[in-house]
Write a protein that holds these residues in place. Structure first.
Motif, mmCIF file in Angstrom:
data_model
loop_
_atom_site.group_PDB
_atom_site.id
_atom_site.type_symbol
_atom_site.label_atom_id
_atom_site.label_comp_id
_atom_site.label_asym_id
_atom_site.label_seq_id
_atom_site.Cartn_x
_atom_site.Cartn_y
_atom_site.Cartn_z
ATOM 1 N N HIS A 596 0.831 -1.207 0.000
ATOM 2 C CA HIS A 596 0.000 0.000 0.000
ATOM 3 C C HIS A 596 0.859 1.248 0.000
ATOM 4 C CE1 HIS A 596 -3.994 -1.447 -0.157
ATOM 5 N NE2 HIS A 596 -3.941 -2.126 0.965
ATOM 6 N N TRP A 597 0.206 2.349 -0.313
ATOM 7 C CA TRP A 597 0.903 3.618 -0.491
ATOM 8 C C TRP A 597 0.094 4.740 0.134
ATOM 9 C CZ3 TRP A 597 5.357 5.653 -1.578
ATOM 10 C CH2 TRP A 597 5.436 6.981 -2.006
ATOM 11 N N HIS A 598 0.740 5.551 0.913
ATOM 12 C CA HIS A 598 0.165 6.747 1.521
ATOM 13 C C HIS A 598 -1.247 6.508 2.054
ATOM 14 C CE1 HIS A 598 3.245 9.974 0.173
ATOM 15 N NE2 HIS A 598 3.800 8.900 0.690
ATOM 16 N N THR A 599 -2.251 7.233 1.600
ATOM 17 C CA THR A 599 -3.562 7.138 2.247
ATOM 18 C C THR A 599 -4.562 6.330 1.428
ATOM 19 O OG1 THR A 599 -4.298 9.281 1.364
ATOM 20 C CG2 THR A 599 -3.170 9.298 3.477
ATOM 21 N N LEU A 600 -4.066 5.348 0.672
ATOM 22 C CA LEU A 600 -4.883 4.341 -0.016
ATOM 23 C C LEU A 600 -5.717 4.878 -1.168
ATOM 24 C CD1 LEU A 600 -6.239 2.306 3.065
ATOM 25 C CD2 LEU A 600 -4.340 1.717 1.588
ATOM 26 N N THR A 601 -5.574 6.146 -1.530
ATOM 27 C CA THR A 601 -6.414 6.670 -2.601
ATOM 28 C C THR A 601 -6.124 5.991 -3.927
ATOM 29 O OG1 THR A 601 -4.824 8.489 -2.826
ATOM 30 C CG2 THR A 601 -6.824 8.940 -1.575
ATOM 31 N N ARG A 602 -4.896 5.483 -4.110
ATOM 32 C CA ARG A 602 -4.596 4.740 -5.342
ATOM 33 C C ARG A 602 -4.551 3.233 -5.081
ATOM 34 N NH1 ARG A 602 -0.230 7.260 -7.088
ATOM 35 N NH2 ARG A 602 -1.161 8.463 -8.759
ATOM 36 N N THR A 603 -3.708 2.775 -4.184
ATOM 37 C CA THR A 603 -3.562 1.329 -3.987
ATOM 38 C C THR A 603 -4.822 0.695 -3.422
ATOM 39 O OG1 THR A 603 -2.531 1.716 -1.833
ATOM 40 C CG2 THR A 603 -1.064 1.404 -3.708
ATOM 41 N N GLY A 604 -5.640 1.471 -2.709
ATOM 42 C CA GLY A 604 -6.883 0.930 -2.173
ATOM 43 C C GLY A 604 -7.878 0.528 -3.243
ATOM 44 N N LYS A 605 -7.624 0.910 -4.493
ATOM 45 C CA LYS A 605 -8.516 0.527 -5.595
ATOM 46 C C LYS A 605 -8.173 -0.844 -6.163
ATOM 47 C CE LYS A 605 -9.982 3.832 -8.281
ATOM 48 N NZ LYS A 605 -10.093 4.932 -9.258
ATOM 49 N N SER A 606 -7.042 -1.399 -5.781
ATOM 50 C CA SER A 606 -6.571 -2.658 -6.345
ATOM 51 C C SER A 606 -6.874 -3.822 -5.409
ATOM 52 C CB SER A 606 -5.062 -2.593 -6.596
ATOM 53 O OG SER A 606 -4.534 -3.879 -6.856
ATOM 54 N N ALA A 607 -7.641 -4.801 -5.918
ATOM 55 C CA ALA A 607 -7.921 -6.003 -5.125
ATOM 56 C C ALA A 607 -6.629 -6.759 -4.828
ATOM 57 C CB ALA A 607 -8.909 -6.892 -5.872
ATOM 58 N N ARG A 608 -5.748 -6.792 -5.799
ATOM 59 C CA ARG A 608 -4.490 -7.521 -5.628
ATOM 60 C C ARG A 608 -3.656 -6.903 -4.503
ATOM 61 N NH1 ARG A 608 0.120 -7.950 -10.146
ATOM 62 N NH2 ARG A 608 -1.315 -6.598 -11.246
ATOM 63 N N LEU A 609 -3.537 -5.575 -4.489
ATOM 64 C CA LEU A 609 -2.719 -4.920 -3.481
ATOM 65 C C LEU A 609 -3.380 -4.955 -2.108
ATOM 66 C CD1 LEU A 609 -1.389 -1.851 -5.492
ATOM 67 C CD2 LEU A 609 -0.239 -4.024 -5.034
ATOM 68 N N SER A 610 -4.695 -5.071 -2.089
ATOM 69 C CA SER A 610 -5.406 -5.120 -0.813
ATOM 70 C C SER A 610 -5.471 -6.519 -0.232
ATOM 71 C CB SER A 610 -6.828 -4.583 -0.993
ATOM 72 O OG SER A 610 -6.813 -3.235 -1.418
ATOM 73 N N SER A 611 -4.995 -7.518 -0.972
ATOM 74 C CA SER A 611 -5.149 -8.904 -0.523
ATOM 75 C C SER A 611 -4.148 -9.297 0.554
ATOM 76 C CB SER A 611 -5.023 -9.861 -1.720
ATOM 77 O OG SER A 611 -3.732 -9.781 -2.299
ATOM 78 N N HIS A 612 -2.995 -8.662 0.587
ATOM 79 C CA HIS A 612 -1.962 -9.042 1.557
ATOM 80 C C HIS A 612 -2.226 -8.399 2.911
ATOM 81 C CE1 HIS A 612 2.144 -8.738 3.438
ATOM 82 N NE2 HIS A 612 2.125 -10.009 3.110
ATOM 83 N N THR A 613 -2.481 -7.109 2.916
ATOM 84 C CA THR A 613 -2.797 -6.385 4.147
ATOM 85 C C THR A 613 -4.090 -5.633 3.901
ATOM 86 O OG1 THR A 613 -0.419 -6.116 4.544
ATOM 87 C CG2 THR A 613 -1.922 -4.797 5.895
ATOM 88 N N TYR A 614 -5.179 -6.158 4.410
ATOM 89 C CA TYR A 614 -6.504 -5.632 4.076
ATOM 90 C C TYR A 614 -7.149 -4.883 5.242
ATOM 91 C CZ TYR A 614 -7.431 -10.095 6.350
ATOM 92 O OH TYR A 614 -7.420 -11.141 7.225
ATOM 93 N N GLU A 615 -6.451 -4.816 6.364
ATOM 94 C CA GLU A 615 -7.054 -4.268 7.574
ATOM 95 C C GLU A 615 -5.978 -3.545 8.385
ATOM 96 O OE1 GLU A 615 -9.962 -6.086 11.077
ATOM 97 O OE2 GLU A 615 -8.478 -7.368 10.114
ATOM 98 N N PRO A 616 -6.299 -2.425 9.006
ATOM 99 C CA PRO A 616 -5.301 -1.751 9.843
ATOM 100 C C PRO A 616 -4.924 -2.620 11.042
ATOM 101 C CG PRO A 616 -7.470 -0.766 10.167
ATOM 102 C CD PRO A 616 -7.594 -1.708 9.010
ATOM 103 N N TYR A 617 -3.663 -2.600 11.408
ATOM 104 C CA TYR A 617 -3.207 -3.486 12.474
ATOM 105 C C TYR A 617 -2.150 -2.801 13.328
ATOM 106 C CZ TYR A 617 1.020 -4.366 9.669
ATOM 107 O OH TYR A 617 2.189 -4.222 8.961
ATOM 108 N N ALA A 618 -1.920 -3.404 14.483
ATOM 109 C CA ALA A 618 -0.834 -2.981 15.373
ATOM 110 C C ALA A 618 0.018 -4.194 15.662
ATOM 111 C CB ALA A 618 -1.384 -2.403 16.666
ATOM 112 N N GLU A 619 1.300 -4.066 15.398
ATOM 113 C CA GLU A 619 2.231 -5.174 15.619
ATOM 114 C C GLU A 619 2.938 -4.966 16.950
ATOM 115 O OE1 GLU A 619 4.537 -6.901 12.181
ATOM 116 O OE2 GLU A 619 6.179 -6.003 13.331
ATOM 117 N N LEU A 620 2.844 -5.961 17.839
ATOM 118 C CA LEU A 620 3.516 -5.853 19.128
ATOM 119 C C LEU A 620 4.095 -7.201 19.544
ATOM 120 C CD1 LEU A 620 0.878 -5.599 21.994
ATOM 121 C CD2 LEU A 620 0.180 -5.732 19.621
#
Length: 896
Positions: A596-620
């Motif tokens: 993904h890139w910046h605020t998803l206005t471009r990459t958020g349109k792609s099903a392929r790019l959204s398939s790997h990380t589709y949800e906001p997360y916190a890694e701890l």
């Protein structure tokens, strides 16, 4: 430039500046491939670049000017901007207005905006989102070199024997350069890689040494290195005498603040043997490149960190020669171009200085402008603070989304809400920022406009148009020039093409220069339209016509300081301005994800790019999660003194204990409460003005909704009665992750209200099936249209829900569902004959985790190469290779 393979242009994502060939097919579709002739990428593309064709449709585009939420004519919109700006300038003075621009603009757009604000309005209140990512590099370069000069080129990565990657997750943020480094490592057995990062990122996959230092302690590490080099006789004294000044003050500061490798280890939270190994390796390896990026820059002491790195290269004379030097990897496609034209509030055009009267007079003479800004303007954070205080009455935001990306982003919302006049130029209609615009202007997007960009190695490349501008969209340079004309400056903004602007920009770079300034592209001045159209990728400076450009700088030992010598800068390591405490005991680090890139206005349109990380997360780290009762995939709250976000927990021992990583991409268009920069304190570096985005004190807590769920739908839905949601694009569908604090009394009625169309009861083509297990608290419902799956909802008490991937396969069917498939849907289990691919690992070829595990276990594919041959995973951009290796290692270990 057009060839048999299509129009050659440049990728609109990161600062690598990859060449792309875009071919428009007979049916109107676009085929994207890497340009094998472009020296930045030599045909390689990352997952984002390869998926560009999936992001250029017109869904969600801003196609017509709007004022007050209603469509209007261009004349009406442009007049409104010109009149409001002119009135406020007349009544309040030029500093009462501002432009906030972007590294997504082309150089020609940037040039016109800077010229209007500084030379005709007479204020320096123009700043850019590049302030948020590269300003500390700019300031560090200027302090050390006297100019904002990147000395290296990409070839140096392949010529080096040691590459130090400091604060740079190159594998995810600059994947093509990561692949160049990985290939260099295979061909050069001497090459060693050191990664300096609190997180064990995908970049560590090729590292010989990973220093997981304490957040914010980079300056201490490099000060320790400087002192070690000095004490152990690794100085290049001949170089220091001939080409530098200030060495003793810098060395003494280093020796006092970090006296030795043990002290560095203690201050950085590292093992002393690791630090010693790094110091020994750096000392012994002449051909060393130190790459640094946001992990160094995004700090309240980022400029000092940059200079601490540069000091080590100056002390050893490792700069300006092949295979060595400090190398800043820029974050945006044209962050460098913006710096060239003075897009920052404290710069003039062509790398001239706002504080130097001769420079101001020179630019004013060249522009023949009525005024020239005579003091620095407000940097990004201060600009929006002044907006909130009412000191700035009008702002024009171009090609960026500050309501998502600025620190203390909620304050930016309030500032825009209270602002007298807000204009926004964008190609997307609904962003978190366009919601505040009084006037919205439809800008041409990538593929629809012509101009130039400059990448991280100073290489100017053409972005070329290969699609018609839709609706009434116009290039940014045209929009700015039209406003300038309406403000009475026709003679200076009467441009007819980007080539004309580029020629003016090139001429200014050489105007009264005579080698005194680093940025000089006067050799490109005078290009006609045809020559501009065919301009090949060229590294500046370009002083002579016909020159091929300049690969690397400072090889002659001459710098742009008054004495012509590089300056050592004494650095005293400083702790972050907001330390953790009992109330906020963890450190928040924000950054990017792979696809993904910046605020998803471009990459958020792609099903392929959204398939790997589709949800906001916190890694701890698991040890931080356990006492809080947080399990893998639970929902959690991350809270700072400024706000809170709700995210999916990803437990990973690659994270340092006490630290939490959250991606910066999600916003109110894609999630309910995930704008992480709303948590980040607006603390900035005192020299560069760059915000501290890698060290915000936070606390983490479990979030316990009464139910969890997900839904898949061919339609974008308006959600209600949910406390958490995140939306992502799927193939011909939308994917929603859900949770709620209030449990409906009738799940079936609630689901029908959510998924059904108003006249479903009258439509005999629509069917509804559902299942409720009241005791287990599980519900499943589906809407079928013409016996094909149109939408479905799954609900459970906890986050343990069925795999989504096999359900998406049901959506992909072009036929009616069989009874067995309907039953499997309600049973929440795929048919025995159906293999669930699992979560996507390789976005380029849509290869899922379960598919890979079966291939590793069943077919014995125990190498990345074997997986690539069978499934293609890892054979394109290579960004998934670290995950493939991890899956292989995990599976082999389990089977042992």
């Amino acid at each position: 430039m057009t060839g048999a393979e299509g129009v050659k242009t440049t990728c609109p994502y990161c600062g690598v500046g990859c060449g792309i060939a875009a071919a428009v097919q007979a049916g109107g579709s676009v085929q994207i491939s890497g340009d094998e002739t472009h020296p930045a990428n030599l045909g390689r593309l990352c997952s984002k670049g390869a998926a560009l064709a999936e992001t250029i449709d017109l869904e969600g585009r801003l196609l017509y000017p709007e004022m007050g939420g209603e469509r209007c004519t261009w004349d009406t919109a442009l007049d409104a901007i010109a009149q409001n700006f002119a009135r406020i300038i007349r009544e309040q003075g030029p500093d009462a207005v501002a432009f906030y621009v972007s590294g997504q603009l082309l150089t020609e757009d940037y040039y016109v905006a800077n010229k209007l604000m500084k030379g005709f309005i007479g204020s320096a209140n123009i700043d850019t989102n590049s302030r948020l990512c590269m300003a500390s590099s700019v300031a560090g370069h200027k302090r050390a070199f006297g100019s904002d000069t990147v000395p290296c080129c990409y070839e140096d990565l392949e010529l080096a024997d040691l590459i130090v990657l400091a604060g740079s997750n190159t594998a995810w943020c600059h994947p093509v350069l990561f692949q160049r480094i990985a290939h260099a490592r295979k061909s050069n057995p001497r090459l060693k890689i050191v990664v300096i990062d609190p997180r064990r990122t995908a970049t560590c996959d090729i590292a010989d040494l990973h220093l997981a230092l304490r957040s914010g302690s980079d300056a201490a590490l490099f000060n320790g290195l400087l002192g070690y080099l000095h004490v152990n006789g690794r100085r290049d004294d001949a170089y220091i005498r001939a080409h530098t000044e200030g060495v003793e003050a810098a060395v003494n500061s280093a020796l006092v603040s970090v006296p030795g490798a043990d002290a560095a280890a203690l201050q950085c939270g590292l093992d002393a043997t690791q630090v010693q190994a790094f110091f020994d390796l750096f000392a012994a390896t002449e051909k060393t490149v130190t790459v640094y990026s946001q992990g160094v820059n995004q700090s309240s002491s980022g400029t000092d960190k940059v200079n601490a790195i540069i000091n080590c290269h100056l002390l050893t004379g490792r700069i300006g020669r092949p295979g060595m030097g400090p190398f800043s990897f820029t974050g945006q496609p044209n962050a460098m171009g913006g710096r060239e034209v003075g897009g920052l509030a404290n710069q003039l055009a062509a790398h001239m200085e706002l504080e130097i009267p001769e420079h101001r007079a020179r630019v004013q003479r060249f522009w023949q402008s009525p005024v020239i800004a005579d003091k620095p303007g407000l940097k990004a954070v201060d600009m929006f603070r002044a907006l909130g205080e009412g000191k700035i009455k009008a702002i024009w935001i171009m090609a960026t989304n500050p309501v998502v990306s600025l620190p203390d982003a909620d304050a930016a919302c309030k500032a825009l809400q209270s602002c007298e006049f807000v204009a926004v130029s964008d190609c997307v209609r609904h962003t978190d920022t366009t919601a505040y615009g009084h006037v919205l202007l439809p800008a041409a997007a990538w593929g629809e406009k012509d101009g130039t960009v400059t990448n991280s190695e100073r290489r100017i490349s053409r972005q070329r148009k290969f699609l018609p501008a839709p609706g009434e969209a116009r290039p940014d340079w045209w929009i700015i020039a039209q406003v300038a004309k309406r403000m009475g400056y026709t003679h200076a903004f009467n441009y007819s093409s980007p080539a004309q602007i580029f020629n003016e920009h090139a001429a200014l770079s050489g105007f009264e220069n005579d080698g005194a300034r680093d940025f000089d592209i006067s050799g490109l001045c005078g290009l006609d339209e045809a020559a501009y159209d065919t301009l090949p990728p060229t590294q500046w400076p370009v002083v002579q016509p016909g020159s091929a450009g300049t690969q690397r700088l400072f090889g002659d030992g001459q710098f742009y300081t008054p004495l012509g010598k590089a300056r050592f800068i004494p650095v005293t390591p400083r702790d972050p301005r907001h330390p953790v405490d009992q109330a906020y005991p963890m450190v928040l680090n924000t950054g990017r994800v792979r696809d993904h890139w910046h605020t998803l206005t471009r990459t958020g349109k792609s099903a392929r790019l959204s398939s790997h990380t589709y949800e906001p997360y916190a890694e701890l780290h698991p040890q931080d999660a356990e006492p809080l009762g947080i399990r893998q995939h639970d929902l959690i709250s991350v809270t700072s003194r400024l706000g809170s976000v709700t995210l999916r927990a990803m437990l990973n021992d690659a994270q340092l204990p006490g630290n939490v990583f959250v991606p910066m991409h999600w916003n109110d268009q894609f999630a309910a409460q995930a704008r992480v920069d709303a948590l980040v304190h607006p603390v900035v570096d005192p020299v560069s003005g760059q915000p501290e985005s890698k060290h915000t004190p936070v606390r983490v807590s479990a979030y316990r909704p009464r139910w969890h769920g997900f839904l898949l739908s061919r339609r974008k839905l308006a959600l209600h009665d949910v406390s958490y949601w995140a939306r992502a694009r799927g193939v011909e569908l939308w994917r929603y992750e859900l949770a709620g604090e209030t449990q409906p009394g009738d799940w079936s009625a609630w689901a029908r209200a959510l998924l059904c169309a108003p006249k479903d009861s009258e439509n005999d083509r629509v069917a509804w099936i559902d299942y409720l297990d009241r005791g287990a608290g599980c519900y499943r419902g589906a809407r079928l249209l013409n016996q094909r799956l149109e939408s479905c909802l799954f609900v459970a008490p906890g986050p343990e829900l069925p795999s989504r991937s096999w359900l998406m396969e049901l959506f992909a069917l072009k036929r009616a569902l069989t009874n067995a498939e309907r039953n499997s849907l309600l049973a929440a289990r795929p048919l025995a004959a159906v293999e669930d691919a699992g979560a996507t690992v390789c976005a380029c070829f849509n290869v899922g985790r379960n598919t890979l595990l079966r291939a590793i276990q069943r077919d014995g594919l125990h190498s990345v190469e074997a997986i690539g041959q069978r499934l293609k995973a890892g054979t394109n951009c290579g960004s998934c290779i670290p995950e493939l290796k991890a899956l292989i290692a995990q599976t082999v270990k389990q089977c042992a």
